[in-house]
Design a protein around this motif. Structure first.
Motif, mmCIF file in Angstrom:
data_model
loop_
_atom_site.group_PDB
_atom_site.id
_atom_site.type_symbol
_atom_site.label_atom_id
_atom_site.label_comp_id
_atom_site.label_asym_id
_atom_site.label_seq_id
_atom_site.Cartn_x
_atom_site.Cartn_y
_atom_site.Cartn_z
ATOM 1 N N ILE A 83 0.813 -1.216 0.000
ATOM 2 C CA ILE A 83 0.000 0.000 0.000
ATOM 3 C C ILE A 83 0.850 1.272 0.000
ATOM 4 C CG2 ILE A 83 -1.984 -1.102 1.071
ATOM 5 C CD1 ILE A 83 -1.059 -0.016 3.747
ATOM 6 N N GLY A 84 2.165 1.118 0.043
ATOM 7 C CA GLY A 84 3.042 2.283 0.013
ATOM 8 C C GLY A 84 4.441 1.870 -0.381
ATOM 9 N N PHE A 85 5.204 2.824 -0.888
ATOM 10 C CA PHE A 85 6.539 2.522 -1.408
ATOM 11 C C PHE A 85 7.435 3.749 -1.262
ATOM 12 C CE2 PHE A 85 9.636 2.423 -4.918
ATOM 13 C CZ PHE A 85 10.186 1.153 -4.751
ATOM 14 N N ALA A 86 8.727 3.495 -1.037
ATOM 15 C CA ALA A 86 9.721 4.574 -1.017
ATOM 16 C C ALA A 86 11.085 3.980 -1.327
ATOM 17 C CB ALA A 86 9.739 5.278 0.335
ATOM 18 N N GLU A 87 11.983 4.819 -1.821
ATOM 19 C CA GLU A 87 13.356 4.397 -2.093
ATOM 20 C C GLU A 87 14.330 5.322 -1.380
ATOM 21 O OE1 GLU A 87 14.598 2.827 -6.020
ATOM 22 O OE2 GLU A 87 12.680 3.639 -6.727
ATOM 23 N N ILE A 88 15.451 4.743 -0.997
ATOM 24 C CA ILE A 88 16.536 5.497 -0.393
ATOM 25 C C ILE A 88 17.823 5.074 -1.085
ATOM 26 C CG2 ILE A 88 16.808 3.770 1.436
ATOM 27 C CD1 ILE A 88 17.249 7.468 2.074
ATOM 28 N N ASP A 89 18.686 6.030 -1.393
ATOM 29 C CA ASP A 89 19.905 5.715 -2.126
ATOM 30 C C ASP A 89 20.977 6.724 -1.770
ATOM 31 O OD1 ASP A 89 21.598 4.430 -3.840
ATOM 32 O OD2 ASP A 89 20.504 4.882 -5.667
ATOM 33 N N ALA A 90 22.229 6.268 -1.742
ATOM 34 C CA ALA A 90 23.361 7.171 -1.543
ATOM 35 C C ALA A 90 23.866 7.608 -2.905
ATOM 36 C CB ALA A 90 24.473 6.470 -0.765
ATOM 37 N N ARG A 91 23.987 8.911 -3.091
ATOM 38 C CA ARG A 91 24.442 9.445 -4.365
ATOM 39 C C ARG A 91 25.713 10.257 -4.151
ATOM 40 N NH1 ARG A 91 18.632 11.536 -6.781
ATOM 41 N NH2 ARG A 91 17.518 9.576 -6.485
ATOM 42 N N SER A 92 26.504 10.295 -5.179
ATOM 43 C CA SER A 92 27.806 10.905 -5.101
ATOM 44 C C SER A 92 27.827 12.266 -5.771
ATOM 45 C CB SER A 92 28.831 9.980 -5.779
ATOM 46 O OG SER A 92 30.013 10.679 -6.059
ATOM 47 N N LEU A 93 28.560 13.198 -5.177
ATOM 48 C CA LEU A 93 28.769 14.481 -5.834
ATOM 49 C C LEU A 93 29.466 14.299 -7.175
ATOM 50 C CD1 LEU A 93 29.873 17.072 -3.134
ATOM 51 C CD2 LEU A 93 27.813 17.069 -4.508
ATOM 52 N N ARG A 94 30.237 13.233 -7.305
ATOM 53 C CA ARG A 94 30.958 12.993 -8.546
ATOM 54 C C ARG A 94 29.990 12.832 -9.711
ATOM 55 N NH1 ARG A 94 35.299 8.525 -7.813
ATOM 56 N NH2 ARG A 94 36.110 10.169 -6.465
ATOM 57 N N ASN A 95 28.779 12.317 -9.416
ATOM 58 C CA ASN A 95 27.779 12.166 -10.471
ATOM 59 C C ASN A 95 27.303 13.508 -11.002
ATOM 60 O OD1 ASN A 95 27.908 9.430 -10.139
ATOM 61 N ND2 ASN A 95 26.181 9.339 -8.724
ATOM 62 N N SER A 96 27.499 14.568 -10.204
ATOM 63 C CA SER A 96 27.086 15.897 -10.622
ATOM 64 C C SER A 96 28.239 16.690 -11.223
ATOM 65 C CB SER A 96 26.512 16.669 -9.421
ATOM 66 O OG SER A 96 25.411 15.981 -8.873
ATOM 67 N N ASN A 97 29.392 15.987 -11.407
ATOM 68 C CA ASN A 97 30.564 16.636 -11.978
ATOM 69 C C ASN A 97 31.014 17.831 -11.154
ATOM 70 O OD1 ASN A 97 30.668 14.891 -14.268
ATOM 71 N ND2 ASN A 97 29.008 16.071 -15.188
ATOM 72 N N VAL A 98 30.891 17.692 -9.835
ATOM 73 C CA VAL A 98 31.309 18.771 -8.948
ATOM 74 C C VAL A 98 32.642 18.401 -8.340
ATOM 75 C CG1 VAL A 98 30.752 20.108 -6.907
ATOM 76 C CG2 VAL A 98 28.920 19.364 -8.434
ATOM 77 N N ALA A 99 33.665 19.199 -8.581
ATOM 78 C CA ALA A 99 34.993 18.914 -8.038
ATOM 79 C C ALA A 99 35.099 19.467 -6.636
ATOM 80 C CB ALA A 99 36.064 19.536 -8.929
ATOM 81 N N ASP A 100 35.828 18.764 -5.789
ATOM 82 C CA ASP A 100 36.059 19.207 -4.420
ATOM 83 C C ASP A 100 37.231 20.182 -4.423
ATOM 84 O OD1 ASP A 100 37.171 17.561 -1.362
ATOM 85 O OD2 ASP A 100 36.366 19.559 -1.746
ATOM 86 N N ALA A 101 36.951 21.417 -4.055
ATOM 87 C CA ALA A 101 37.979 22.442 -4.113
ATOM 88 C C ALA A 101 39.103 22.193 -3.134
ATOM 89 C CB ALA A 101 37.348 23.815 -3.839
ATOM 90 N N SER A 102 38.843 21.345 -2.115
ATOM 91 C CA SER A 102 39.874 21.085 -1.111
ATOM 92 C C SER A 102 40.924 20.121 -1.599
ATOM 93 C CB SER A 102 39.230 20.530 0.170
ATOM 94 O OG SER A 102 38.670 19.257 -0.079
ATOM 95 N N SER A 103 40.706 19.511 -2.753
ATOM 96 C CA SER A 103 41.652 18.546 -3.280
ATOM 97 C C SER A 103 42.729 19.287 -4.057
ATOM 98 C CB SER A 103 40.944 17.543 -4.187
ATOM 99 O OG SER A 103 41.857 16.625 -4.727
ATOM 100 N N GLY A 104 43.915 19.362 -3.504
ATOM 101 C CA GLY A 104 44.970 20.165 -4.070
ATOM 102 C C GLY A 104 45.420 19.728 -5.441
ATOM 103 N N ASP A 105 45.310 18.441 -5.761
ATOM 104 C CA ASP A 105 45.796 17.960 -7.049
ATOM 105 C C ASP A 105 44.712 17.993 -8.113
ATOM 106 O OD1 ASP A 105 44.162 15.987 -6.190
ATOM 107 O OD2 ASP A 105 45.675 14.383 -6.212
ATOM 108 N N GLY A 106 43.545 18.575 -7.778
ATOM 109 C CA GLY A 106 42.464 18.664 -8.755
ATOM 110 C C GLY A 106 41.608 17.423 -8.820
ATOM 111 N N ALA A 107 41.972 16.364 -8.081
ATOM 112 C CA ALA A 107 41.168 15.137 -8.088
ATOM 113 C C ALA A 107 39.880 15.382 -7.335
ATOM 114 C CB ALA A 107 41.950 13.990 -7.439
#
Length: 215
Positions: A83-107
């Motif tokens: 009678i009801g449904f829901a989903e939960i999932d872990a998603r990555s910032l990498r999927n949004s093509n967002v780089a972490d500015a704290s990564s000094g080597d650009g990774a």
């Protein structure tokens, strides 16, 4: 009376067909006829089957050998009907093509964030606490199954004009969040939506919040 299947309310493969009907009624009934409704329901079944957590799928995110995705169902305690449904999932910032500015080597390091989506309740069972129970089951999954170095915050999108849903989430402790705080924008929030109208981002901090950068 309705109840969740178990403490985790884990969806089984046989539950996908009735879950697809509920989702199709929730998101497509206002813009389909009898024939197109059946087509949308079939597409929804196939989509759910393709991401079913127990199927071998290299695209699903895992951490310490555990899946960070869960499909959750609510069932009628008398006959087991979904009678009801829901989903939960872990998603990555990498999927949004967002780089972490704290990564000094650009990774780009990865921050995993938990999203709740595809929450729907059979129209005959609305306003009986089913949606709240599903939300709480999703929260429990994030709190119990995610390691302490996974962010303990649950995100969701809700249509701004859906005042009943907004009121429900606010009652359960969710608050609107500026998407720029997590390196998103309004276009990202509204991307891929099945709903008409502007969506807004909601979030709730769960107990023992923590964040971990996963290389």
């Amino acid at each position: 009376m309705a109840t969740l299947l178990s403490s985790n309310a884990k969806c089984k493969l046989k539950d996908l067909s009735p879950a697809a009907r509920i989702l199709t009624e929730e998101f497509y009934s206002h813009k389909t006829n009898f024939i197109t409704f059946q087509l949308e329901r079939l597409k929804t079944v196939l989509s759910l089957e393709s991401t079913f957590p127990n199927k071998q799928n290299s695209m699903r995110i895992e951490y310490s050998g555990r899946s960070l995705q869960r499909m959750i169902v609510a069932c009628n305690a008398k006959n087991g009907e979904v009678i009801g449904f829901a989903e939960i999932d872990a998603r990555s910032l990498r999927n949004s093509n967002v780089a972490d500015a704290s990564s000094g080597d650009g990774a780009s390091n990865d921050v995993l964030r938990s999203y709740m989506y595809n929450l729907a309740v059979d129209k005959k069972w609305k306003r009986k606490g089913i949606a709240s129970a599903l939300v709480k089951a999703c929260e429990k999954f994030v709190s119990d199954m995610h390691d302490s170095c996974i962010e303990k915050r649950l995100y969701l999108r809700v249509r701004k004009s859906n005042h009943a849903a907004v009121a429900l989430y606010e009652k359960l402790g969710y608050r609107e969040m500026n998407p720029e705080i997590i390196s998103l924008n309004k276009e990202d929030v509204n991307s891929g939506s099945l709903e008409d109208g502007e969506l807004i981002l909601f979030a709730k901090d769960l107990p023992v919040g923590a964040e971990c950068m996963l290389n």
